[in-house]
Design an enzyme around this catalytic site. Structure first.
Site, mmCIF file in Angstrom:
data_model
loop_
_atom_site.group_PDB
_atom_site.id
_atom_site.type_symbol
_atom_site.label_atom_id
_atom_site.label_comp_id
_atom_site.label_asym_id
_atom_site.label_seq_id
_atom_site.Cartn_x
_atom_site.Cartn_y
_atom_site.Cartn_z
ATOM 1 N N GLY A 12 16.562 26.220 21.424
ATOM 2 C CA GLY A 12 15.126 26.525 21.447
ATOM 3 C C GLY A 12 14.413 25.788 20.328
ATOM 4 O O GLY A 12 15.048 25.192 19.450
ATOM 5 N N LEU A 13 13.088 25.864 20.366
ATOM 6 C CA LEU A 13 12.267 25.171 19.364
ATOM 7 C C LEU A 13 12.520 25.719 17.958
ATOM 8 O O LEU A 13 13.021 26.832 17.794
ATOM 9 C CB LEU A 13 10.783 25.384 19.700
ATOM 10 N N SER A 14 12.119 24.940 16.976
ATOM 11 C CA SER A 14 12.188 25.417 15.597
ATOM 12 C C SER A 14 11.258 26.633 15.481
ATOM 13 O O SER A 14 10.123 26.599 15.953
ATOM 14 C CB SER A 14 11.715 24.301 14.665
ATOM 15 N N GLY A 15 11.770 27.707 14.915
ATOM 16 C CA GLY A 15 10.968 28.921 14.747
ATOM 17 C C GLY A 15 10.975 29.837 15.961
ATOM 18 O O GLY A 15 10.331 30.891 15.956
ATOM 19 N N ALA A 16 11.724 29.465 16.998
ATOM 20 C CA ALA A 16 11.761 30.312 18.204
ATOM 21 C C ALA A 16 12.525 31.611 17.942
ATOM 22 O O ALA A 16 12.271 32.636 18.579
ATOM 23 C CB ALA A 16 12.392 29.551 19.364
ATOM 24 N N GLY A 17 13.494 31.561 17.018
ATOM 25 C CA GLY A 17 14.259 32.770 16.697
ATOM 26 C C GLY A 17 15.762 32.629 16.862
ATOM 27 O O GLY A 17 16.482 33.623 16.912
ATOM 28 N N LYS A 18 16.260 31.401 16.900
ATOM 29 C CA LYS A 18 17.694 31.172 17.119
ATOM 30 C C LYS A 18 18.541 31.788 15.998
ATOM 31 O O LYS A 18 19.521 32.475 16.254
ATOM 32 C CB LYS A 18 18.002 29.659 17.219
ATOM 33 N N THR A 19 18.161 31.501 14.755
ATOM 34 C CA THR A 19 18.953 31.995 13.626
ATOM 35 C C THR A 19 18.863 33.521 13.547
ATOM 36 O O THR A 19 19.893 34.210 13.433
ATOM 37 C CB THR A 19 18.471 31.340 12.308
ATOM 38 N N SER A 86 19.124 21.738 19.563
ATOM 39 C CA SER A 86 19.808 21.024 20.668
ATOM 40 C C SER A 86 18.846 20.713 21.821
ATOM 41 O O SER A 86 18.958 21.284 22.899
ATOM 42 C CB SER A 86 21.034 21.799 21.161
HETATM 43 N N1 LIG Z 1 12.269 38.668 19.272
HETATM 44 C C1 LIG Z 1 12.501 37.911 18.213
HETATM 45 N N2 LIG Z 1 13.730 37.350 18.029
HETATM 46 C C2 LIG Z 1 13.961 36.544 16.959
HETATM 47 N N3 LIG Z 1 13.034 36.243 16.003
HETATM 48 C C3 LIG Z 1 11.806 36.788 16.149
HETATM 49 C C4 LIG Z 1 11.489 37.633 17.242
HETATM 50 N N4 LIG Z 1 10.213 38.008 17.119
HETATM 51 C C5 LIG Z 1 9.740 37.441 16.004
HETATM 52 N N5 LIG Z 1 10.691 36.700 15.387
HETATM 53 C C6 LIG Z 1 10.496 35.956 14.130
HETATM 54 O O1 LIG Z 1 10.496 34.566 14.419
HETATM 55 C C7 LIG Z 1 11.044 33.827 13.335
HETATM 56 C C8 LIG Z 1 12.194 32.976 13.879
HETATM 57 O O2 LIG Z 1 12.739 32.203 12.845
HETATM 58 P P1 LIG Z 1 14.206 31.580 12.924
HETATM 59 O O3 LIG Z 1 15.162 32.621 13.413
HETATM 60 O O4 LIG Z 1 14.485 30.958 11.605
HETATM 61 O O5 LIG Z 1 13.995 30.483 14.062
HETATM 62 P P2 LIG Z 1 14.920 29.223 14.424
HETATM 63 O O6 LIG Z 1 16.281 29.466 13.857
HETATM 64 O O7 LIG Z 1 14.880 29.205 15.926
HETATM 65 O O8 LIG Z 1 14.235 28.046 13.830
HETATM 66 C C9 LIG Z 1 11.511 34.855 12.298
HETATM 67 O O9 LIG Z 1 10.525 34.971 11.315
HETATM 68 C C10 LIG Z 1 11.627 36.136 13.121
HETATM 69 O O10 LIG Z 1 11.420 37.292 12.337
HETATM 70 MG MG LIG Z 2 17.399 28.333 12.495
#
Ligand SMILES: Nc1ncnc2c1ncn2[C@@H]1O[C@H](COP(=O)(O)OP(=O)(O)O)[C@@H](O)[C@H]1O
Ligand SMILES: [Mg+2]
Length: 186
Positions: A12-19, A86
């Protein structure tokens, strides 16, 4: 029951919530006492792929390395979590083929929302032209067409998304949470 190895691949996109989501799922898998390993984009890029940048070619190499490691872990029965943007479908399909027990999780979230969240301040920098090849802005993201699980992090909270993933793992026969309840009650 002997643990069956599998790879949970979060894209997924950066900031989507993968981590965030993969950490939540990891916690539950550890609670179930599985052997777990988590390969996260940021950590892998700090160690295994320090030499790589973000061109299509380098992203490809990064994913090939991760695929190789995940395939070994999976073969030896580990519950493997992989959380990487990815962005290229072809590379994810190669990972699916090489790994075998593969569960693709599309961590879906509109670009505007990811940009609004801007967890690491990277979107702002990308918009200012300070980052080359930034996924969603100046680099492509190819959405999965046949993800095993799709979670919309703009619609569901973290717990609901984690539950959707765990439900799928249970239905696919990789985990048994009922068994866990039985042990708890003994
Ligand atoms: N349903 C959700 N699942 C995961 N993260 C979420 C959700 N809703 C909001 N968020 C927020 O979105 C952000 C995702 O960040 P991060 O996990 O670092 O994204 P990624 O690893 O995809 O770049 C976090 O601040 C998280 O708290
Ligand atoms: Mg991440």
């Amino acid at each position: 029951m002997k643990q069956k190895g599998f790879t949970l691949w979060f894209t997924g996109l950066s900031g989507a919530g993968k981590t965030t989501l993969s950490n939540a799922v990891e916690k539950e898998l550890r609670r179930l006492e599985l052997n777990v390993e988590h390969l996260d984009g940021d950590i892998v890029r700090k160690y295994l792929s320090r030499d790589l940048g973000f061109t299509k070619e380098d992203r490809g190499k990064n994913i090939e390395r991760v695929t190789f490691v995940a395939s070994l872990l999976t073969k030896y029965g580990v519950a493997t979590l992989v959380s990487f943007i990815s962005p290229y479908r072809e590379k994810r399909e190669e990972a699916r083929e090489m790994i075998g027990n593969f569960v693709e999780v599309y961590v879906k979230c509109p670009l505007e929302v990811c940009e609004e969240r801007d967890v690491k301040g990277l979107y702002e920098k990308a918009r200012k032209g300070e980052i080359d090849y930034f996924t969603g802005i100046t680099d492509p993201y190819e959405e999965p067409e046949n993800a095993d699980v799709v979670v919309d992090t703009n619609e569901l909270n973290e717990t609901q998304c984690a539950e959707a993933v765990l439900d799928h793992l249970e239905k696919a026969g990789y985990i048994d949470r009922a068994l866990d309840w039985k042990t708890l009650m003994e």
